[in-house]
Design a protein around this motif. Structure first.
Motif, PDB file in Angstrom:
ATOM      1  N   GLU A 118       0.840  -1.202   0.000  1.00 46.98           N
ATOM      2  CA  GLU A 118       0.000   0.000   0.000  1.00 46.98           C
ATOM      3  C   GLU A 118       0.874   1.250   0.000  1.00 46.98           C
ATOM      4  O   GLU A 118       1.862   1.318   0.731  1.00 46.98           O
ATOM      5  CB  GLU A 118      -0.906   0.008   1.229  1.00 46.98           C
ATOM      6  N   ILE A 119       0.509   2.226  -0.803  1.00 45.98           N
ATOM      7  CA  ILE A 119       1.174   3.526  -0.784  1.00 45.98           C
ATOM      8  C   ILE A 119       0.113   4.586  -0.503  1.00 45.98           C
ATOM      9  O   ILE A 119      -0.894   4.675  -1.208  1.00 45.98           O
ATOM     10  CB  ILE A 119       1.960   3.808  -2.082  1.00 45.98           C
ATOM     11  N   LEU A 120       0.312   5.341   0.566  1.00 43.06           N
ATOM     12  CA  LEU A 120      -0.704   6.265   1.080  1.00 43.06           C
ATOM     13  C   LEU A 120      -0.227   7.704   0.944  1.00 43.06           C
ATOM     14  O   LEU A 120       0.946   8.013   1.227  1.00 43.06           O
ATOM     15  CB  LEU A 120      -0.998   5.923   2.543  1.00 43.06           C
ATOM     16  N   VAL A 121      -1.130   8.591   0.536  1.00 45.39           N
ATOM     17  CA  VAL A 121      -0.825  10.023   0.467  1.00 45.39           C
ATOM     18  C   VAL A 121      -1.885  10.781   1.260  1.00 45.39           C
ATOM     19  O   VAL A 121      -3.079  10.517   1.145  1.00 45.39           O
ATOM     20  CB  VAL A 121      -0.768  10.525  -0.990  1.00 45.39           C
ATOM     21  N   VAL A 122      -1.436  11.706   2.109  1.00 45.96           N
ATOM     22  CA  VAL A 122      -2.335  12.494   2.954  1.00 45.96           C
ATOM     23  C   VAL A 122      -2.818  13.716   2.182  1.00 45.96           C
ATOM     24  O   VAL A 122      -2.020  14.437   1.567  1.00 45.96           O
ATOM     25  CB  VAL A 122      -1.629  12.921   4.252  1.00 45.96           C
ATOM     26  N   ILE A 123      -4.115  13.948   2.240  1.00 47.60           N
ATOM     27  CA  ILE A 123      -4.721  15.102   1.572  1.00 47.60           C
ATOM     28  C   ILE A 123      -5.038  16.208   2.576  1.00 47.60           C
ATOM     29  O   ILE A 123      -4.771  17.380   2.340  1.00 47.60           O
ATOM     30  CB  ILE A 123      -6.015  14.691   0.833  1.00 47.60           C
ATOM     31  N   GLU A 124      -5.609  15.827   3.707  1.00 44.75           N
ATOM     32  CA  GLU A 124      -5.954  16.790   4.759  1.00 44.75           C
ATOM     33  C   GLU A 124      -5.582  16.209   6.115  1.00 44.75           C
ATOM     34  O   GLU A 124      -5.702  14.995   6.345  1.00 44.75           O
ATOM     35  CB  GLU A 124      -7.463  17.086   4.766  1.00 44.75           C
ATOM     36  N   GLY A 125      -5.149  17.074   7.034  1.00 48.41           N
ATOM     37  CA  GLY A 125      -4.927  16.653   8.408  1.00 48.41           C
ATOM     38  C   GLY A 125      -3.525  16.127   8.664  1.00 48.41           C
ATOM     39  O   GLY A 125      -2.633  16.189   7.811  1.00 48.41           O
ATOM     40  N   THR A 126      -3.336  15.610   9.863  1.00 46.35           N
ATOM     41  CA  THR A 126      -2.058  15.059  10.304  1.00 46.35           C
ATOM     42  C   THR A 126      -2.278  13.634  10.802  1.00 46.35           C
ATOM     43  O   THR A 126      -3.123  13.399  11.665  1.00 46.35           O
ATOM     44  CB  THR A 126      -1.458  15.896  11.448  1.00 46.35           C
ATOM     45  N   LEU A 127      -1.525  12.700  10.238  1.00 45.18           N
ATOM     46  CA  LEU A 127      -1.662  11.297  10.604  1.00 45.18           C
ATOM     47  C   LEU A 127      -0.379  10.768  11.231  1.00 45.18           C
ATOM     48  O   LEU A 127       0.725  11.109  10.784  1.00 45.18           O
ATOM     49  CB  LEU A 127      -1.991  10.444   9.378  1.00 45.18           C
ATOM     50  N   TYR A 128      -0.541   9.952  12.255  1.00 49.38           N
ATOM     51  CA  TYR A 128       0.559   9.168  12.811  1.00 49.38           C
ATOM     52  C   TYR A 128       0.390   7.766  12.253  1.00 49.38           C
ATOM     53  O   TYR A 128      -0.633   7.112  12.499  1.00 49.38           O
ATOM     54  CB  TYR A 128       0.487   9.160  14.334  1.00 49.38           C
ATOM     55  N   PHE A 158       3.421   0.993   3.016  1.00 47.84           N
ATOM     56  CA  PHE A 158       3.242  -0.142   3.924  1.00 47.84           C
ATOM     57  C   PHE A 158       3.513  -1.421   3.131  1.00 47.84           C
ATOM     58  O   PHE A 158       2.746  -1.761   2.223  1.00 47.84           O
ATOM     59  CB  PHE A 158       1.825  -0.166   4.496  1.00 47.84           C
ATOM     60  N   PRO A 159       4.590  -2.146   3.443  1.00 49.48           N
ATOM     61  CA  PRO A 159       4.926  -3.354   2.679  1.00 49.48           C
ATOM     62  C   PRO A 159       3.835  -4.420   2.754  1.00 49.48           C
ATOM     63  O   PRO A 159       3.113  -4.528   3.754  1.00 49.48           O
ATOM     64  CB  PRO A 159       6.224  -3.844   3.334  1.00 49.48           C
ATOM     65  N   GLU A 160       3.757  -5.200   1.712  1.00 49.94           N
ATOM     66  CA  GLU A 160       2.732  -6.243   1.589  1.00 49.94           C
ATOM     67  C   GLU A 160       2.712  -7.180   2.792  1.00 49.94           C
ATOM     68  O   GLU A 160       3.750  -7.687   3.228  1.00 49.94           O
ATOM     69  CB  GLU A 160       2.980  -7.051   0.319  1.00 49.94           C
ATOM     70  N   GLY A 161       1.516  -7.394   3.339  1.00 52.13           N
ATOM     71  CA  GLY A 161       1.309  -8.384   4.380  1.00 52.13           C
ATOM     72  C   GLY A 161       1.657  -7.954   5.787  1.00 52.13           C
ATOM     73  O   GLY A 161       1.360  -8.685   6.737  1.00 52.13           O
TER      74      GLY A 161
END
Length: 224
Positions: A118-128, A158-161
């Motif tokens: 999984e590859i994640l991109v933040v659009i709004e806000g702050t994530l831990y 996030f690497p697979e599995g």
């Protein structure tokens, strides 16, 4: 305007990145639009193909990722998935997409995707965010936790599995998009699977695994 720009870039980044490494088998034809499982006459590892003469543009289309998901639940997050079940044309293409909405302090609980990075991109806000490694031979890497605070425009993989999570650390809503390297990545939420399986896992197994008394396990299983 800024939100629209980030929204478009989120989809492009997630899509291009997951195309670079797909865990699903490579396609051997232009497309293989999936037949609805309810209408399938055979079962395969994946989905069978629709007659290409009956394929239409709508088989490759989904609308609605601009709409916030309902985060009124116990963990305060909502994942809106766009995989082969929403877009039949994704069948054999090795890619999918999700939108994740987080209420203030909302959590996307620890989970895994058994078939996808999984590859994640933040659009709004702050994530831990973070993930935990498996049990490799090197004891220094065993169950090692990698974490990062992400802000709008930041990207994390996030690497697979591997078990991973995201937590909104602000008192305002947050939004992220993620690409996954499978048409049907699957999701295994750890707490739900361990304490909410059907039928339930024998408490004797869980008390020994978690080194707690049976009443603790009973309470956790009751919640799920």
């Amino acid at each position: 305007m800024k939100m629209a720009f980030l929204f478009i870039n989120a989809i492009l980044i997630a899509s291009l990145a997951t195309l670079a490494y797909a865990s699903d088998p490579s396609p051997l034809q232009d497309f293989c639009v999936a037949v609805n499982d309810a209408n399938a006459t055979v079962f395969v590892n994946g989905k069978i193909c629709k007659n290409p003469n009956k394929v239409v543009a709508e088989d490759f289309f989904f609308s609605g990722l601009n709409k916030p998901g309902n985060t009124s639940n116990a963990v305060g997050s909502r994942v809106t998935a766009v995989n082969v079940n929403q877009i039949p044309g994704l069948n054999t293409l090795g890619i999918s997409l999700v939108r994740i909405d987080y209420a203030p302090y909302g959590l996307n609980s620890p989970h895994t995707h058994p078939r996808a990075t999984e590859i994640l991109v933040v659009i709004e806000g702050t994530l831990y965010v973070g993930f935990v490694t498996s049990n490799p031979a090197n004891p220094n890497l065993r169950n090692k936790l990698f974490t990062k605070y992400l802000y709008p425009g930041d990207v994390f993989v996030f690497p697979e599995g591997l078990i991973h999570f995201q937590l909104n650390v602000e008192k305002t809503n947050a939004v992220a998009f993620a690409g996954l390297s499978s048409q049907n990545p699957g999701v295994l939420t750890i707490a739900n699977a361990v304490f909410g399986s059907y039928p339930p896992i024998n408490p004797a197994v869980l008390t020994k695994a978690f080194q707690v008394e049976k009443n603790v396990i009973d309470q956790l299983q009751a919640q799920f």
